[in-house]
Design an enzyme around this catalytic site. Structure first.
Site, PDB file in Angstrom:
ATOM      1  N   ASP A 159      33.934 -29.838  -6.913  1.00  0.00           N
ATOM      2  CA  ASP A 159      35.020 -30.818  -6.344  1.00  0.00           C
ATOM      3  C   ASP A 159      35.154 -32.164  -6.974  1.00  0.00           C
ATOM      4  O   ASP A 159      34.081 -32.991  -7.167  1.00  0.00           O
ATOM      5  CB  ASP A 159      34.495 -31.041  -5.052  1.00  0.00           C
ATOM      6  N   ASP A 160      35.961 -32.476  -7.677  1.00  0.00           N
ATOM      7  CA  ASP A 160      36.441 -33.685  -8.170  1.00  0.00           C
ATOM      8  C   ASP A 160      35.639 -34.107  -9.715  1.00  0.00           C
ATOM      9  O   ASP A 160      35.208 -34.987 -10.116  1.00  0.00           O
ATOM     10  CB  ASP A 160      36.030 -34.932  -7.596  1.00  0.00           C
TER      11      ASP A 160
ATOM     12  N   CYS B 182      42.407 -31.604  -3.902  1.00  0.00           N
ATOM     13  CA  CYS B 182      41.493 -30.542  -3.487  1.00  0.00           C
ATOM     14  C   CYS B 182      42.155 -29.526  -2.693  1.00  0.00           C
ATOM     15  O   CYS B 182      41.913 -28.472  -3.117  1.00  0.00           O
ATOM     16  CB  CYS B 182      40.439 -31.262  -2.676  1.00  0.00           C
TER      17      CYS B 182
ATOM     18  N   ARG C 258      42.744 -25.488  -3.256  1.00  0.00           N
ATOM     19  CA  ARG C 258      41.944 -24.464  -2.649  1.00  0.00           C
ATOM     20  C   ARG C 258      43.244 -23.317  -1.948  1.00  0.00           C
ATOM     21  O   ARG C 258      42.869 -22.038  -2.072  1.00  0.00           O
ATOM     22  CB  ARG C 258      41.425 -25.101  -1.410  1.00  0.00           C
TER      23      ARG C 258
ATOM     24  N   LYS D  16      32.702 -25.618   1.252  1.00  0.00           N
ATOM     25  CA  LYS D  16      33.848 -26.675   1.988  1.00  0.00           C
ATOM     26  C   LYS D  16      35.029 -25.788   2.006  1.00  0.00           C
ATOM     27  O   LYS D  16      35.605 -24.965   1.108  1.00  0.00           O
ATOM     28  CB  LYS D  16      34.202 -27.767   0.735  1.00  0.00           C
TER      29      LYS D  16
ATOM     30  N   HIS E 259      38.531 -27.050   3.946  1.00  0.00           N
ATOM     31  CA  HIS E 259      39.687 -27.989   3.842  1.00  0.00           C
ATOM     32  C   HIS E 259      40.854 -27.520   3.680  1.00  0.00           C
ATOM     33  O   HIS E 259      41.719 -27.779   2.858  1.00  0.00           O
ATOM     34  CB  HIS E 259      39.581 -28.855   2.421  1.00  0.00           C
TER      35      HIS E 259
ATOM     36  N   HIS F  56      32.123 -35.065  -5.705  1.00  0.00           N
ATOM     37  CA  HIS F  56      33.163 -35.710  -4.828  1.00  0.00           C
ATOM     38  C   HIS F  56      32.291 -36.962  -4.127  1.00  0.00           C
ATOM     39  O   HIS F  56      31.067 -36.476  -3.868  1.00  0.00           O
ATOM     40  CB  HIS F  56      33.776 -34.964  -3.702  1.00  0.00           C
TER      41      HIS F  56
ATOM     42  N   ASP G  30      38.307 -28.330  -8.708  1.00  0.00           N
ATOM     43  CA  ASP G  30      39.489 -28.454  -8.039  1.00  0.00           C
ATOM     44  C   ASP G  30      40.603 -29.433  -8.456  1.00  0.00           C
ATOM     45  O   ASP G  30      41.659 -29.287  -8.230  1.00  0.00           O
ATOM     46  CB  ASP G  30      39.257 -28.574  -6.555  1.00  0.00           C
ATOM     47  N   ASN G  31      40.164 -30.444  -9.407  1.00  0.00           N
ATOM     48  CA  ASN G  31      41.274 -31.332  -9.948  1.00  0.00           C
ATOM     49  C   ASN G  31      40.405 -32.121 -11.023  1.00  0.00           C
ATOM     50  O   ASN G  31      39.015 -31.973 -11.111  1.00  0.00           O
ATOM     51  CB  ASN G  31      41.678 -32.170  -8.867  1.00  0.00           C
TER      52      ASN G  31
ATOM     53  N   LYS H  23      42.564 -37.390 -11.116  1.00  0.00           N
ATOM     54  CA  LYS H  23      42.863 -36.609  -9.623  1.00  0.00           C
ATOM     55  C   LYS H  23      44.158 -37.695  -9.134  1.00  0.00           C
ATOM     56  O   LYS H  23      44.388 -38.449  -9.262  1.00  0.00           O
ATOM     57  CB  LYS H  23      41.773 -36.723  -8.997  1.00  0.00           C
TER      58      LYS H  23
END
Length: 536
Positions: A12-13, A50, A54, A107, A109, A197, A301-302, A368
């Site tokens: 994540d991030d 994010c 997903r 996660k 989301h 993140h 994710d990014n 991001k």
């Protein structure tokens, strides 16, 4: 060969160059090992945020097609539904219907309602067993919306709880239980972490491992990363390093260096903790004798996140549900990026800002939210000893999130029905990467356009050419074969190509349901948290 197990891991991030095997200084021995024994992609792309990533990763569709154009939260009538549409398959549903055991640890989301189970929660979208958070972010020591199999749990009240470790432990438990109870059936495990993140949360002993690692500062570290990436064959030596973010001072002129270094030390500790948690799952697969026939896919994710806290200076940010109002022991929180607050402990809530996100995304521009390479380029590691070609390989063929569902379906033999619950679903947007992963001629894949849109930021890539814009600015044109770091805008030199690619983008955006940014950000428009939109 029997059908493979499938493990999809999502950071994540995390930026393009943070992993050791992608040029970073961060210790990631588990992922590095998978990369050395598998395949690394050099031109794979995610979405710049994010939730859209997903949505695309799990459905094989563009995020706008499944209601997740920006984030979760219903923003109609101006914006998106912000809830995973029912008119699409998830890879968990497809594999469950093909006889796989299906598990999620981490996660989610992808749901508008994060308080009570809905048809968009993971247990309703094909996952038979689940552990993790429905919310998008939060404390690593006391995360909100923590659930097991759809019911709230209070495991965070355990004194030594740390969410990254818990994700790995639950994933390893799912593997062991499946091997014990369903050994004859294949399994699918989705392992989406919240690390790294914000907030910057890590155990002090893990942070201490990085003491002094980043003292050279962001300018020198960016150049060192670039050189290692060239040595690895990930970058072309002719691509220059993108300029330092104009809002970031030269390291020599930076104030509060001890605090700045501490921010990156905590971030690195978060990445190492994630690597260790992945190791727990890999060990469980090996103990069960299933590792060699498991297709493992790892990505982020990014791109790295440049958000300061609170992002945009919004007054109501600290009141959001995902942010704790006190520690588990009742101690007051210390919020924000302030030099007198050293991040890491539970009572802090901070981020590492553009200074270090610029390092994470080496050698690229932006972060991001944006669709320049720094926002959408991700490492992708594929590991499957029983099904792939030569170990330690690099794949330079461009690929995108929508390609992962077709790849998994081809590897497993699972079907993609034209309907779900009697309603038609869109055909998959991507193409399988399996032939490329197995050592096929990667330079001879059919040329196809790749598209992105997020908050008005838009891009299309066709072959070596990429058209991109940072909303509300003009289109820019880059030759990625000669200049993947996007340092030379050729739009003025090739107006006919700009027009052709822009027309292709507009046609795509209408087809997949992109809502124009101007409509969403009309006067009085607010997001799902009640915060007024601000043009990026």
């Amino acid at each position: 060969m029997t059908r493979p197990d499938v493990l999809v891991i999502l950071a994540d991030d995390m930026g393009f160059s943070d992993l050791g095997c992608y040029g970073g200084e961060i210790e990631t021995p588990v992922l590095d090992g998978l990369a050395r024994r598998g395949t690394r992609f050099t031109q794979f792309y995610n979405s710049p945020r994010c939730s859209p990533t997903r949505a695309s990763l799990l459905t094989g569709l563009q995020p706008h097609q499944v209601g997740i154009g920006i984030l979760t939260g219903d923003e109609r009538p101006r914006g998106y539904r912000g809830d995973l549409a029912e008119e699409c398959h998830t890879i968990a549903e497809l594999l469950r219907d093909a006889g796989y055991g299906t598990y999620l640890s981490g996660k989610w989301h992808l749901s508008d309602d994060m308080a009570a189970p809905t048809p968009s929660w993971p247990n309703a979208r094909g996952f038979e067993r689940t552990f993790g958070t429905i919310e998008g972010a939060g404390s690593f020591f006391d995360p909100v919306s923590l659930h097991r199999d759809g019911s709230p749990v209070d495991e965070a009240q355990v004194e030594d709880f740390y969410y990254t470790d818990a994700i790995g432990a639950a994933g390893a438990q799912f593997v062991a239980e499946h091997a014990r109870d369903q050994a004859e059936n294949p399994m699918f495990l989705y392992l989406p972490f919240t690390a790294p993140h914000w907030p910057l949360h890590a155990r002090e002993e893990e942070i201490e491992r990085y003491r002094g690692r980043f003292d050279a500062g962001w300018d020198e570290l960016r150049e060192q990363r670039r050189q290692r990436m060239i040595s690895e064959g990930i970058l072309d030596e002719s691509w220059s390093l993108s300029e330092r973010d104009p809002d970031v001072p030269a390291w020599e002129a930076a104030a509060d260096k001890d605090w700045q270094v501490r921010r990156m030390e905590v971030y690195a500790a978060q990445v190492s903790a994630m690597d260790r948690a992945i190791g727990a799952v890999v060990d469980a697969l090996e103990a069960a004798g299933r590792l060699d026939n498991t297709l493992i896919l790892f990505l982020s994710d990014n791109g790295g996140c440049a958000e300061d806290l609170p992002p945009g200076g919004h007054d109501g940010f600290w009141d959001l549900r995902m942010i704790p109002q006190a520690t588990r022991a009742g101690e007051p929180m210390r919020y924000g990026n302030k030099p007198h607050i050293l991040p890491g402990p539970e009572d802090t809530y901070a981020s590492y800002g553009p200074e270090w996100a610029n390092v994470s995304n080496t050698p690229f521009r932006e972060y991001k939210h944006w669709v320049h390479e720094g926002g959408i380029a991700t490492p992708l590691i594929a590991h499957w000893p029983a099904g792939l070609g030569q170990p330690g390989d690099l794949c330079h063929a461009p690929g995108q999130l929508v390609d992962l569902v077709p790849t998994i379906l081809e590897a497993t033999g699972a079907a993609y029905p034209a309907e779900r619950n009697g309603a038609a679903v869109p055909p998959m947007e991507g193409a399988s990467l399996l032939a490329a992963l197995q050592g096929g001629d990667r330079s001879d894949r059919p040329e196809r356009p790749l598209y992105w849109e997020h908050e008005g930021n838009a891009a299309v890539r066709l072959g070596q050419w990429k058209l991109a814009r940072k909303y509300p600015g003009p289109w820019e044109l880059y030759d990625l074969l000669a200049d993947r770091t996007e340092t030379h805008d050729l739009a003025a030199d090739r107006p006919e190509l700009v027009a052709t690619l822009a027309a292709a983008y507009e046609q795509w955006s209408r087809r997949v349901g992109v809502i124009p940014r101007e409509r969403i950000t009309g006067e009085g428009a607010v997001d799902a948290a009640g915060i007024p939109y601000i043009n990026p």
